[in-house]
Each structure stands twice: as structure tokens, then as C-alpha cells.
Design an enzyme around this catalytic site. Structure first.
Site, PDB file in Angstrom:
ATOM      1  N   GLU A   1       0.733  -1.257  -0.175  1.00  0.00           N
ATOM      2  CA  GLU A   1      -0.096  -0.062  -0.096  1.00  0.00           C
ATOM      3  C   GLU A   1       0.929   1.244  -0.033  1.00  0.00           C
ATOM      4  OE1 GLU A   1      -2.716  -0.574   3.239  1.00  0.00           O
ATOM      5  OE2 GLU A   1      -4.025  -1.802   2.150  1.00  0.00           O
TER       6      GLU A   1
ATOM      7  N   ASP B   1      -8.327  -9.113   4.497  1.00  0.00           N
ATOM      8  CA  ASP B   1      -7.926  -7.939   5.217  1.00  0.00           C
ATOM      9  C   ASP B   1      -9.013  -7.709   6.183  1.00  0.00           C
ATOM     10  OD1 ASP B   1      -7.146  -5.599   6.210  1.00  0.00           O
ATOM     11  OD2 ASP B   1      -7.330  -4.328   4.217  1.00  0.00           O
TER      12      ASP B   1
ATOM     13  N   GLU C   1     -12.091  -2.021  12.472  1.00  0.00           N
ATOM     14  CA  GLU C   1     -12.389  -1.168  11.147  1.00  0.00           C
ATOM     15  C   GLU C   1     -13.417  -1.873  10.364  1.00  0.00           C
ATOM     16  OE1 GLU C   1      -8.785  -1.565   8.912  1.00  0.00           O
ATOM     17  OE2 GLU C   1      -9.634  -0.435   7.325  1.00  0.00           O
TER      18      GLU C   1
ATOM     19  N   LYS D   1      -1.775 -11.555   8.590  1.00  0.00           N
ATOM     20  CA  LYS D   1      -3.147 -11.491   8.921  1.00  0.00           C
ATOM     21  C   LYS D   1      -3.847 -12.455   8.979  1.00  0.00           C
ATOM     22  CE  LYS D   1      -3.633  -6.545   7.440  1.00  0.00           C
ATOM     23  NZ  LYS D   1      -4.481  -5.532   7.012  1.00  0.00           N
TER      24      LYS D   1
ATOM     25  N   ARG E   1      -6.183 -11.009  -5.201  1.00  0.00           N
ATOM     26  CA  ARG E   1      -5.493 -10.553  -3.761  1.00  0.00           C
ATOM     27  C   ARG E   1      -5.392 -11.613  -2.707  1.00  0.00           C
ATOM     28  NH1 ARG E   1      -7.212  -5.063  -0.511  1.00  0.00           N
ATOM     29  NH2 ARG E   1      -6.364  -5.836   1.445  1.00  0.00           N
TER      30      ARG E   1
ATOM     31  N   ARG F   1       5.894  -7.923   8.125  1.00  0.00           N
ATOM     32  CA  ARG F   1       4.271  -8.170   7.701  1.00  0.00           C
ATOM     33  C   ARG F   1       4.207  -8.776   6.477  1.00  0.00           C
ATOM     34  NH1 ARG F   1       0.416  -3.963   7.757  1.00  0.00           N
ATOM     35  NH2 ARG F   1      -0.846  -4.948   9.109  1.00  0.00           N
TER      36      ARG F   1
HETATM   37  O1  GCW Z   1      -7.146  -2.896   6.845  1.00  0.00           O
HETATM   38  C1  GCW Z   1      -6.036  -1.961   5.956  1.00  0.00           C
HETATM   39  C2  GCW Z   1      -6.381  -0.671   6.527  1.00  0.00           C
HETATM   40  C3  GCW Z   1      -5.088   0.272   6.508  1.00  0.00           C
HETATM   41  C4  GCW Z   1      -4.098  -0.450   7.261  1.00  0.00           C
HETATM   42  C5  GCW Z   1      -3.836  -1.646   6.663  1.00  0.00           C
HETATM   43  C6  GCW Z   1      -2.816  -2.546   7.207  1.00  0.00           C
HETATM   44  C7  GCW Z   1      -2.406   0.710   8.601  1.00  0.00           C
HETATM   45  O2  GCW Z   1      -7.335  -0.023   5.741  1.00  0.00           O
HETATM   46  O3  GCW Z   1      -5.546   1.333   7.171  1.00  0.00           O
HETATM   47  O4  GCW Z   1      -2.958   0.483   7.208  1.00  0.00           O
HETATM   48  O5  GCW Z   1      -4.987  -2.589   6.314  1.00  0.00           O
HETATM   49  O6  GCW Z   1      -2.770  -3.363   7.791  1.00  0.00           O
HETATM   50  O7  GCW Z   1      -1.343  -2.286   6.815  1.00  0.00           O
END
Ligand code: GCW
Length: 640
Positions: A262, A341, A369, A336, A312, A295
Site C-alpha cells: 500500500e 484484510d 475497522e 493477517k 488478492r 508483515r
Molecule cells: O485494513 C487495512 C487498513 C489500512 C492499514 C492496512 C494494514 C495501516 O485499511 O488502514 O494500514 O490494512 O494493515 O497495513
């Protein structure tokens, strides 16, 4: 701090300890913390700190319990916590708080408690300087940062002490103090603002919590013009910077890195691998005993939505499996829990099973979130518990990391009931096999000592199933990301459908879902170990709750309960929104005095918002799928 809610450590949580004659034996900073806690509780509840004649003994004496472990027993009218080290004594103290008077009744033989994971970490996505889009705390729903305010370290760190105490009481022992998206001001925490990190480390230290720092992979570039991990000057830069960190903070935990993700810089810019990248930092940390949390959240966020082959969900596995065995020992791959996500429902990331020669920590999102942004009640421990059961069945995990949901809000977490998520994260990191329902009752018991049954039962009823309720009105059958782009609150079914983010549901007039099979889809299902891959590959065996994550099916597809996909969508959305109304009604029957007027009013106002929002979700999702499919609700309910 009088206007701050005490969360799970109101004075009365330590009443049973404070009414004893207590002897504390051992030396060192953490033992002094235990003595101070005990002395304060005794001052309030009539007990005393004594050297002889104790009926509660806390002693550092039993190495057999292992690091941070302790044994609790009761014999001859004396309750004993015997720990291997001072940290174990601290955890033993808070264990007694959970037991309350039960620790001082009938005798019982020694019962040993050891942490499930050595590193139990909370990551703060806090910015030092307010970010123009993301604010002080990225994805924060609890006010400002506990650490940083408007470009600087807070002067009054009293709340950080309170926070450290709460974290120790649920088992956390590591905290990252800044966002993984490391912007210009935050990058300086590693260099000329290191003193701020040292100050925070000093506040966390008495509670057994080590401080970690998110760093920018390109940090050496300003000095050297490059951050190429194979350049010896870059290696020397990291070594020097890291030596300075340890000179200031001898027990510093290590670095957290979001690279090539990102927009964050990473080794790809130099044609290097993520093993090359992680190892240069790991080598700098190794002489000091520090670790790199690297990460695995690496994917193409600029994909073409027309391109049906790029998935993805595959990205982390595609990137990191070829690197298995190539990371230094002090690298921990932070994965994760799901492949996309932090959606309300995802399968467990297949990467966890696929890197046996790499240390892996699972990352959970305590901050809500995608699960209601601390405006909705959504007790997440049942989800985490499922995730951990599956992940632990696949591989031995090396740690657990969670994105914190705490801020400078008087209730710590925006929604007062979201405190339970923070507490439960710590407890699951300490004891991953704990029953999430039991954790909820534990939290209720500590937070509301001596509460009448009505209050306990109401809290339990409102929270227990709240994650499944949230899932019911938002994310049918494993579909995700039907949220408003950007802030991610509220429904927007096609909000992400034609964007570069790789998060699609592919609904058309005939059906919905992502074909991730090997036979006809993206092949993601094949990333799982064979037994699981077979289950997910089959449209008949795939569990209903993940059906649309793995398959594109017609609206008339029959689920395991005999109903159709489209009818399931309607039914769950009506039922989910209805359940929220029932939650609000149940809460409204509670006398405000039982939780305090401010607490009661905050929860009531938020439940009103949750009722409104759930109805909006229900109507938008149902209307969308009715308009696409043309299939009427079998029960003739109103779909706008
Ligand atoms: O879920 C997404 C979020 C971002 C976040 C990213 C991540 C810190 O929308 O805000 O950035 O994951 O985990 O790096």
C-alpha cells in the site's frame, strides 16, 4: 484520571487481595510493582503487607514454571503464588484478581499457568503528527492517541501507566508505539526522536511490557541515497541505528515493518526479496536480542478490476512461500489471520501452514475497522478463537499480534463494551484455548465486581453472539468489502467492485461470489493443505459461511440447511437487524445506575446508531440482491 473509566481494574477487582495479610518475596522492578499494587489494595480494603503470618504469599521461587509462568495453590489457610521470575509474579497477582474470594476458600494443589505465546503484542496504528486523511490514529475509533498528540509525545503520560497496568492484567507483554505506515515525522522516532520512545519504554517497563517500533524500510535513503538491503553501507546504517536504540532502551523489543505494501517502500525497489529485506534488520537486532516482525500483507493495490486472474487472496502465499527457510532466526513473519484484510468472515490464511521453516505470528484486528468501528457491539473473541483453533491445527505459532482499539476516550475504546475485545485479545494470547464465552464472563466479573445477576445476564446476552449478528446483517456467506470505500463504515455493495483494490464479489443477475477453485477459478483453494483444499474446492463440501469466498454460485444454489443463497441473504439480513433491535431493548431495561449513568448513556446512544445502521445494511443489501436477481423474498417482507 478520575474521569477515566477503570475498565477491568476497578479498585474492587483487587478487594480479595487487599483484604489479606500479604507477603511478597523477590527483588527487582516488577516485584516492586507487585508490592505497590498489593499495598494500595490493602490500604483500601483493610489488609496489610507483612513479612510473617501471611495468608497470601507471592514469591519468586519456582523456576519450574518457566518464563512468565506461575503456580497458584492453597494449603493450611495460605494461598501462594510461586513464580519463576518477577513477570510471573505480576501475572500471578492478576490471576488472583480474576479468582477473587475463590482463591481463599478450600485448599487446592498447585496449578501451573504458562503463557501460550512468548510474545503477546499490541500494535498501535498511532501517528505522531496528525495525518491529513487518517488522523491521529489510523483506523482508530477511540479518540486520540494515548501516546502522541499533535506532533509530539504527550506531556502527561498518566494514562499510559493506566494502560500498561490494564494490559499486564490481561497478559500483554509487547507494544508497538507507532503506525506501520511510517510517515516522515514518525520515521524520526528511530533517530532524533528516539528519546520519546525511551520515555514510553520507561512507562511500560514496570508492567513487564517491552516497546517495539514500526520503521520505514527506506530510512537509510536520506543518508545514503539507497536502502538496498544488500549494500554493505545499508547494513552498517541499520547496525548503527539499532545500536543507538539499545543504548537508549536496553530492553527494546524490535522492529515492525510494512514493506512493499500500500505504498510503503520495500526491497522490491532494489530487485531484492523480502528475505533480503527482513534479514538486514534482523542482523542489526540479533546481537541485542531483538526481533523483526515482518508483515506478510503484501499485495498489488493497483490491480485492474477487469483482470479476473489476479486474486488478492493469493498474494501473501505467492510472495512468501518461496522464501521459507531463508529468514534469520529472529525474523517473525506477521500474517493477517485471513488472506484478504480483517473482514468479518474469512478463511484462515493458507500462508500459516505453508512456511514450516519460518517463525509465524498471527495478526488480529482488535480495532473494529470492518466490524462496526466501535459504534456497533461486536465481541470478536469467538471469531479469534475459531481462527486460532484452525491456525494452530496448521502450524505451531510463535506469537500473536493485535491492532489495538484503545485511545484517549474516557472509556478507552469508544464503545464501552469494546473494552471486552481488548481484554479478550490479551487473554487469548496468554491462553489460546480459553473459551471466549468464559472470557466474556471473566471480563464482566472484573469490570463490574459484585454486579447483580440482571446486569451480568444483560451484558452477556447483548455481547455473546454479537459477532455472528454483525456478520448476519453485513457479510453473507463469506462475501466481504461491501463497505463504503475509504472510511469503511456502512454498506456500499458496489463501492469496491470497479476499483484497483482487489476486493470484488462479482454479483450479476444470475449469481454472486468469487471462484477461487483450482478447477475453474483463481486457484486460491489450492494453497491450503490437501485435506482442507479438497473441502474448499468443492461447492458441496465448502462450509456455507465461506461459500461465496470460494465459489461463484447461482442465487438458487442450495445451502446445507436446504435453503437457497438468495433466501439466506434476505433471512440473515432481516434476522440480524432484528437481533440488534432486541439488543437495544434488552439494554434499555437495565437500570442505568447498575453501570453508571455515563456508561449507560454511551451504550444506549451507540445501540441507537447500531439499530439505524443495521437497518440500512439490511435494506441496501436486500434491495441490491433483489434488484440483481429478481427473486422475491419467500416470506413477502418489505424490500425497498
Ligand atoms: O485494513 C487495512 C487498513 C489500512 C492499514 C492496512 C494494514 C495501516 O485499511 O488502514 O494500514 O490494512 O494493515 O497495513
Amino acid at each position: 484520571m478520575t474521569d477515566v473509566h477503570p475498565a477491568w481494574l476497578p479498585p474492587a477487582a483487587l478487594r480479595a487481595i487487599g483484604s489479606r495479610r500479604v507477603s511478597v518475596r523477590g527483588d527487582g522492578l516488577l516485584v516492586r510493582t507487585v508490592i505497590a499494587e498489593v499495598a494500595q489494595a490493602c490500604g483500601r480494603y483493610g489488609g496489610a503487607v507483612v513479612s510473617d503470618g501471611a495468608d497470601l504469599v507471592l514469591t519468586v521461587s519456582t523456576p519450574a514454571c518457566g518464563p512468565e509462568g506461575f503456580a497458584v495453590s492453597r494449603d493450611g489457610g495460605v494461598t501462594t503464588i510461586a513464580a519463576a521470575d518477577p513477570a510471573g509474579l505480576l501475572y500471578g497477582l492478576f490471576h488472583l484478581a480474576r479468582l477473587g474470594e475463590a482463591a481463599f476458600g478450600d485448599p487446592f494443589p498447585p496449578e501451573v499457568h504458562r503463557p501460550g505465546y512468548a510474545r503477546r503484542m499490541l500494535d498501535h496504528w498511532d501517528n505522531v503528527a496528525v495525518h491529513p486523511v487518517m488522523g491521529q490514529v489510523e483506523r482508530g475509533y477511540s479518540g486520540g492517541s494515548l501516546f502522541w498528540h499533535d506532533g509530539a509525545l504527550r506531556e502527561d503520560l498518566g494514562r499510559v501507566t493506566g494502560y500498561a497496568r490494564l494490559l499486564a492484567a490481561c497478559g500483554i507483554n509487547a507494544v508497538t508505539v507507532n503506525n506501520v505506515n511510517v510517515h516522515a515525522t514518525e520515521a524520526r522516532l528511530l533517530t532524533d526522536r528516539l528519546g520519546d520512545v525511551a520515555t514510553l519504554a520507561g512507562v511500560f517497563r514496570p508492567y513487564g511490557i517491552r516497546v517495539h517500533l514500526s520503521v520505514n524500510f527506506a530510512a537509510p535513503r536520506d543518508d545514503l541515497g539507497t536502502a538496498d538491503p544488500l549494500d554493505p553501507r545499508v547494513r552498517a546504517w541499520w547496525a548503527l541505528a539499532t545500536d543507538a536504540v539499545y543504548a537508549a532502551i536496553p530492553d527494546f523489543g524490535g522492529y515492525v515493518v510494512k514493506a512493499d505494501s500500500e505504498g510503503q517502500p520495500g526491497p522490491f525497489a532494489y530487485g531484492r526479496t523480502h528475505a533480503d529485506g527482513a534479514n538486514v534488520l534482523a542482523a542489526a537486532l540479533a546481537p541485542h536480542g531483538g526481533v523483526v516482525h515482518w508483515r506478510a500483507f503484501v499485495y498489488d493495490h493497483r490491480q485492474d478490476w477487469r483482470d479476473r486472474r489476479t486474486d488478492r487472496a493469493r498474494a501473501a502465499h505467492d510472495h512468501f512461500v518461496p522464501l521459507d527457510g531463508r529468514f534469520l532466526d529472529n525474523v517473525v513473519l506477521q500474517v493477517k489471520h485471513g488472506p484478504i484484510d480483517f473482514q468479518p468472515r474469512e478463511p484462515v490464511s493458507p500462508l500459516i501452514a505453508a512456511v514450516p521453516a519460518t517463525n509465524v505470528a498471527v495478526e488480529l484486528q482488535v480495532t473494529q475497522e470492518y466490524t462496526g468501528q466501535q459504534r456497533h457491539v461486536c465481541y470478536l473473541a469467538p471469531m479469534w478463537s475459531e481462527v486460532l483453533r484452525c491456525a494452530r491445527g496448521m502450524a505451531a505459532l510463535d506469537g500473536l499480534a493485535g491492532v489495538s482499539n484503545a485511545g484517549d476516550d474516557p472509556f478507552w475504546t469508544g464503545h464501552p463494551l469494546a473494552q471486552a475485545n481488548l481484554y479478550a485479545f490479551g487473554r487469548l494470547a496468554w491462553a489460546p484455548d480459553l473459551d471466549p464465552v468464559a472470557i466474556l464472563d471473566e471480563w464482566i466479573g472484573l469490570t463490574f465486581p459484585g454486579a447483580p445477576d440482571e446486569l451480568r445476564e444483560t451484558l452477556h446476552a447483548v455481547m455473546d453472539d454479537s459477532w455472528r449478528t454483525y456478520e448476519a446483517y453485513t457479510a453473507p456467506l463469506g462475501v466481504g468489502f461491501m463497505v463504503r470505500p475509504g472510511h469503511h463504515y456502512g454498506p456500499d455493495v458496489d463501492g469496491y467492485e470497479y476499483t484497483p483494490w482487489g476486493t470484488y464479489h462479482f454479483a450479476d443477475r444470475d449469481g454472486v461470489g468469487v471462484d477461487r477453485t483450482c478447477a475453474t477459478g483463481t486457484g486460491f483453494a489450492g494453497q491450503y493443505p490437501p485435506a482442507l483444499a479438497r473441502v474448499y474446492e468443492s461447492v458441496y463440501d465448502c462450509p456455507d459461511e465461506l461459500l461465496l469466498f470460494f465459489h461463484h454460485v447461482p442465487y438458487g444454489h442450495i445451502l446445507h440447511d436446504g435453503g437457497t443463497v438468495i433466501q439466506h441473504i434476505y433471512d440473515t439480513h432481516f434476522a440480524g437487524a432484528g437481533a440488534v433491535v432486541a439488543m437495544r431493548d434488552r439494554w434499555a431495561r437495565l437500570p442505568a445506575a447498575s453501570v453508571g449513568p455515563a456508561f449507560a448513556a454511551r451504550v444506549s446512544a451507540l445501540l441507537d446508531e447500531q439499530v439505524r445502521s443495521a437497518a440500512e445494511w439490511r435494506d441496501q443489501i436486500n434491495a441490491y440482491f433483489y434488484r440483481k436477481s429478481g427473486v422475491r423474498d419467500a416470506h413477502g417482507r418489505r424490500i425497498p
